[in-house]
Design a protein around this motif. Structure first.
Motif: not given
Length: 276
Positions: A46-48, A178-187, A230-234
């Motif tokens: 999560l980056g927290n 530096s928040v959007l990368m984690f949202i992007h990877l997760i969702r 991160y299931e959406h990465f690929h």
């Protein structure tokens, strides 16, 4: 540690002829390690990070915003004159940077006769508790918010509640460092667009600190090495800061500050946009 490995370890401890207090100490240390590893894995996903401000110098972020404030206030003037300015920091961690940015805006000559009210949100309640304890005041409030869940209608919208209480339809400033990368990877791409839609509808000035695609790859690899995924990465098609920049512009924003100059020490792009 996997469950099977843990119970194997527990059986081995009990089969050994060792002094009982020593066995208890060994087991306590091992259990503490399990808890620490689990929390670290969650923070990595999560980056927290609980010690973020202890290992990262934040001085350049407020300085960057301060340098851009004259142009920000020129743009804000088109919205009319208000005695109060509202700032929201998404992913505020323990609130140190939120506090600093509020002070930078409050100290600006253009804010001389205004009051800056700030609202920091973070996914981690323990970080929010620390933020409230260390930096909470009548002018700076904090609340636990999962911005991804809120934007997708999956949880209570405390941001909208705050806006309703303050009788505002937009914040003057919203920061996402530096928040959007984690949202992007997760969702995934669609999930990130939904979050950007939500945020863009609620601010006049938008400050984004963006990760390079190389940072995405590094984060993905680090998380995998720690047993996560991160299931959406690929499936991601947005690879690089330019995709986010173009999307924000498509939502009716203009660029006040671009990323030609990366911000040390992490050399990330800080983009500042204004709704027109």
């Amino acid at each position: 540690m996997k469950t099977r490995q843990f119970f194997s370890f527990y059986r081995n401890i009990n089969s050994m002829k060792i002094h009982e207090p020593f066995r208890s100490t060994r087991l306590f240390v091992r259990l503490s390690t399990v808890r620490t590893m689990s929390k670290s894995a969650d923070q990595l996903r999560l980056g927290n990070y609980s010690n973020y401000y202890e290992i990262r110098d934040q001085e350049n972020r407020p300085k960057c915003i301060g340098q851009s404030l004259p142009e920000c206030f020129r743009k804000l003037n088109s919205y009319g004159n208000s005695s109060t300015l509202y700032l929201m920091d998404i992913g505020c961690n323990v609130g140190k940077l939120t506090h600093q940015i509020r002070e930078v805006i409050q100290a600006a000559p253009q804010a001389q006769n205004k009051q800056v009210q700030a609202f920091g949100v973070d996914i981690d309640q323990s970080l929010i508790n620390r933020a409230t304890e260390n930096h909470g005041s009548p002018h700076l409030q904090f609340s636990q918010v999962d911005i991804g869940a809120v934007a997708h209608g999956e949880s209570e919208d405390r941001i909208q509640q705050y806006m309703t209480d303050k009788q505002i339809d937009r914040f003057d400033f919203v920061c996402c460092f530096s928040v959007l990368m984690f949202i992007h990877l997760i969702r995934g791409d669609d999930g990130l667009r939904t979050v950007l839609d939500y945020v863009c509808e609620r601010t006049k000035i938008l400050v984004l600190e963006l990760h390079s695609w190389d940072s995405y790859v590094t984060q993905y690899e680090n998380h995998r090495q720690n047993g996560g995924d991160y299931e959406h990465f690929h499936d991601l098609r947005w690879k690089g800061e330019d995709f986010i920049r173009k999307y924000v512009i498509s939502k009716g924003f203009v660029v006040i500050r671009d990323s030609a100059e990366k911000i040390p020490p992490r050399n990330r792009a800080i983009e500042i946009f204004c709704k027109v």
